[in-house]
Design a protein around this motif. Structure first.
Motif: not given
Length: 313
Positions: A169-170, A172-173, A176
């Motif tokens: 998630l880190t 991916w964030g 983005n």
């Protein structure tokens, strides 16, 4: 469809690797190393957003890591707070501190900025060491397991799953964010702050936001590390830990999210396996790092990517 795949190929590969890795690791020792790599990588990604993409040097990020770790340790041990609430409180306190100090500190540039962040980290480390009533002082403090609604996160396999999800998630964030207008503003400031201001970018606001974001990420990772290890000492907030985090950014590759993963993996794994040199491990590690920076000056991932692209050309 082709554009989507090419843009997110790295994320897809990372997801597959994180899913398959525990299936091939032979024992709990290697799982433990993988967990520590994941925790370090989360911190380094946030630090790379600040250093690699925005061009702001920080030599005090271990202090934010330590705030998160000790917030979880103190609030759960002395005040019986639920561990998720303690983690959130540590992240919030870190965010407020980072916001307060960011406005004056980020007016500085170059070595003066580095010295200011170094001073901040040293202050945090000294406070943690001296407040022995709550922190345990130099002897450290035990930390209770991470528990969510009565369910305790124990065992390497469960911890690996939790850290792997958070790491993905880190990444991916961060990917983005870099692809967004805000990310392009970060890179514009790194390229030329004056030009960014002329283009209408509020450079001070952008720098403060990314500083706070990277500090909060470090705090969350610190809390998770404290609950995983079960014990904290002032060393996690010290100068040498800050230098280690910065080295991970530089070795992996400035302005490279996946370089952050490579740098964290290399500098977490190497000390484990160089212990066989019995007293010479630091020298061997230094030689390896020198070789990496001499032959791969852009860092591992950017240099390898550049070499591969040049070879294809």
């Amino acid at each position: 469809m082709t554009h989507f795949i090419s843009r997110h190929a790295g994320l897809m590969v990372l997801a597959v690797l994180l899913a398959l890795l525990p299936l091939v690791l032979p024992n709990s020792f290697y799982v433990d190393v993988a967990i520590r790599i994941g925790i370090n990588a989360i911190v380094v990604i946030g630090l790379n957003l600040l250093m690699g993409y925005t061009g702001q040097i920080s030599l005090g990020h271990a202090g934010f890591f330590g705030i998160g770790a000790y917030a979880s340790a103190i609030l759960t041990s002395h005040f019986n707070w639920p561990s998720p609430l303690a983690l959130a409180a540590g992240a919030a306190a870190t965010g407020v501190l980072a916001f307060v100090v960011a406005r004056p500190i980020l007016r500085l540039k170059g070595h003066t900025l580095a010295m200011a962040t170094l001073g901040l980290g040293i202050i945090i480390s000294i406070v943690i060491t001296n407040e022995a009533q709550y922190t345990g002082g130099p002897d450290g403090l035990a930390v209770s397991p991470l528990a969510v609604f009565g369910w305790e996160l124990v065992g390497e396999r469960r911890w690996y799953a939790a850290i792997a999800v958070l790491l993905f998630l880190t990444v991916w964030g961060a990917v983005n964010l870099i692809d967004s207008p805000s990310g392009r503003a970060l890179q514009a400031i790194h390229g030329s702050e004056i030009a960014a201001r002329v283009a209408g970018i509020d450079a001070r606001r952008v720098k403060v936001r990314i500083f706070v974001l990277s500090a909060v990420i470090a705090s969350i990772a610190g809390s998770l590390s404290a609950h995983y290890v079960g014990f904290v000492t002032p060393g996690i907030a010290g100068f040498f830990h800050s230098i280690e985090l910065v080295t991970m950014v530089v070795v992996g590759g400035m302005a490279s999210i996946f370089g952050s993963l490579a740098g964290a993996a290399l500098l977490t794994v190497l000390p484990q396996f160089l212990s066989a040199f019995e007293g010479w491990e630091t020298v061997v590690l230094g030689v390896i790092l020198m070789a990496v920076m001499i032959f791969l000056p852009r860092g591992l991932v950017p240099s390898l990517r550049h070499g591969f692209a040049k070879g294809r050309g």
